[in-house]
Design a protein around this motif. Structure first.
Motif, short mmCIF file in Angstrom:
data_model
loop_
_atom_site.label_atom_id
_atom_site.label_comp_id
_atom_site.label_asym_id
_atom_site.label_seq_id
_atom_site.Cartn_x
_atom_site.Cartn_y
_atom_site.Cartn_z
N THR A 78 -11.33 27.45 11.87
CA THR A 78 -11.43 26.39 10.86
C THR A 78 -12.04 26.96 9.59
OG1 THR A 78 -13.62 25.70 11.65
CG2 THR A 78 -11.67 24.58 12.61
N ARG A 79 -11.83 26.23 8.49
CA ARG A 79 -12.41 26.63 7.21
C ARG A 79 -12.79 25.38 6.44
NH1 ARG A 79 -9.04 29.60 2.39
NH2 ARG A 79 -8.01 27.56 2.46
N ARG A 80 -14.01 25.40 5.84
CA ARG A 80 -14.47 24.26 5.08
C ARG A 80 -14.04 24.41 3.63
NH1 ARG A 80 -16.47 19.43 6.65
NH2 ARG A 80 -17.51 20.54 8.34
N VAL A 81 -13.28 23.41 3.13
CA VAL A 81 -12.82 23.41 1.75
C VAL A 81 -13.19 22.07 1.11
CG1 VAL A 81 -10.82 23.59 0.21
CG2 VAL A 81 -10.88 24.93 2.33
N ARG A 82 -14.19 22.12 0.23
CA ARG A 82 -14.66 20.91 -0.47
C ARG A 82 -14.88 19.75 0.50
NH1 ARG A 82 -10.74 22.84 -3.96
NH2 ARG A 82 -9.21 21.30 -3.23
N ALA A 83 -15.76 19.98 1.46
CA ALA A 83 -16.18 18.98 2.44
C ALA A 83 -15.07 18.58 3.42
CB ALA A 83 -16.73 17.74 1.75
N ILE A 84 -13.92 19.27 3.35
CA ILE A 84 -12.83 18.99 4.29
C ILE A 84 -12.64 20.20 5.19
CG2 ILE A 84 -10.37 18.50 4.51
CD1 ILE A 84 -10.47 17.10 1.83
N GLU A 85 -12.54 19.95 6.48
CA GLU A 85 -12.35 21.05 7.43
C GLU A 85 -10.86 21.30 7.64
OE1 GLU A 85 -14.69 22.00 11.37
OE2 GLU A 85 -12.99 20.68 11.83
N GLU A 86 -10.41 22.48 7.25
CA GLU A 86 -9.03 22.87 7.48
C GLU A 86 -8.91 23.54 8.85
OE1 GLU A 86 -7.79 25.43 4.26
OE2 GLU A 86 -6.62 23.80 3.38
N ARG A 87 -7.92 23.13 9.59
CA ARG A 87 -7.69 23.71 10.91
C ARG A 87 -6.51 24.68 10.86
NH1 ARG A 87 -8.16 18.44 14.96
NH2 ARG A 87 -10.33 17.89 14.40
N TYR A 88 -6.73 25.85 11.43
CA TYR A 88 -5.66 26.84 11.54
C TYR A 88 -5.19 26.87 13.00
CZ TYR A 88 -6.55 28.62 6.85
OH TYR A 88 -6.67 28.74 5.49
N TYR A 89 -3.88 26.72 13.16
CA TYR A 89 -3.31 26.63 14.50
C TYR A 89 -2.63 27.93 14.90
CZ TYR A 89 -4.07 21.62 14.03
OH TYR A 89 -4.64 20.37 13.86
N GLY A 90 -2.65 28.21 16.19
CA GLY A 90 -1.96 29.37 16.73
C GLY A 90 -1.38 29.05 18.10
N ARG A 91 -0.50 29.88 18.56
CA ARG A 91 0.10 29.72 19.89
C ARG A 91 -0.92 30.08 20.97
NH1 ARG A 91 6.13 31.12 19.53
NH2 ARG A 91 5.88 32.01 21.61
N VAL A 92 -0.74 29.53 22.14
CA VAL A 92 -1.61 29.91 23.25
C VAL A 92 -1.12 31.20 23.90
CG1 VAL A 92 -2.28 27.53 23.69
CG2 VAL A 92 -0.36 28.51 24.95
N ALA A 93 0.16 31.54 23.69
CA ALA A 93 0.72 32.76 24.28
C ALA A 93 1.82 33.31 23.38
CB ALA A 93 1.27 32.49 25.68
#
Length: 206
Positions: A78-93
């Protein structure tokens, strides 16, 4: 253009055996398949994925959440951008392998997932432009060799997916291994082994 040395840029298992009906249905959707393919390059936010596939963010978010719910995607950072948490998604496999199925409806879902058919449609323009690289070979081999050869093909596909990203063109790699009714020569006569050891006289050729 930037190049990622680690493809993808997050940790994931090498293989997940898929048998659950909800996972199979998730994989059968073309858009979700595209999103999963994108995440072989690197982790991405819903906004980035929506921009890549030119779809509304709300639509992509729905499909991403579904893939998370069935256990095919996860939040990798995750990354915090101006009080908003951005979620980065990836595959499990890295690879999703369809395991043994017992329900006929699940088998029908899998039967509809045909990578060769998709590749045929995708490669039409390249074929017309004489920029298609392909080969088709038939061989009569035992099933044990089929398994061994397919394992080598899967390793080659993984290597292809891990080539550092650069350039401006996306290329597709497809492989298929399937039973056919192609003709085959009869087994050679053992007595021919002696004859093959003696070079043929060119004058004997009719």
């Amino acid at each position: 253009m930037s190049v990622n040395e680690r493809i993808p840029d997050y940790d994931l298992d090498e293989m997940l055996v898929v048998t659950a009906p909800e996972q199979l249905r998730a994989l059968a959707d073309p858009l979700r398949d595209t999103l999963l393919e994108l995440l072989l390059e690197r982790a991405a936010t819903v906004t980035e994925m929506a921009r890549a596939v030119d779809r509304p963010k709300s639509s992509v978010a729905y499909h991403v959440n579904l893939l998370v719910d069935v256990g095919l995607l996860r939040v990798v950072r995750t990354r915090r951008v101006r009080a908003i948490e951005e979620r980065y998604y990836g595959r499990v496999a890295r690879t999703f392998y369809v395991g043994a199925l017992s329900r006929s409806e699940d088998k029908q879902v899998v039967a509809a997932i045909n990578g060769l058919a998709q590749a045929t449609a995708e490669s039409a323009a390249a074929h017309a432009a004489d920029d298609l690289r392909c080969t088709l070979v038939h061989a009569r081999i035992p099933v044990e060799e089929v398994r061994n050869f397919w394992a080598q093909v899967q390793e080659l596909a993984r290597r292809f997916a891990q080539i550092p990203r650069s350039g401006d063109q996306v290329y597709g790699f497809v492989a298929g291994l399937y039973p056919t009714d192609a003709p085959t020569l009869p087994d050679a006569d053992p007595s021919d082994a002696v004859n093959r050891a003696v070079p043929a006289d060119p004058s004997d050729v009719p």
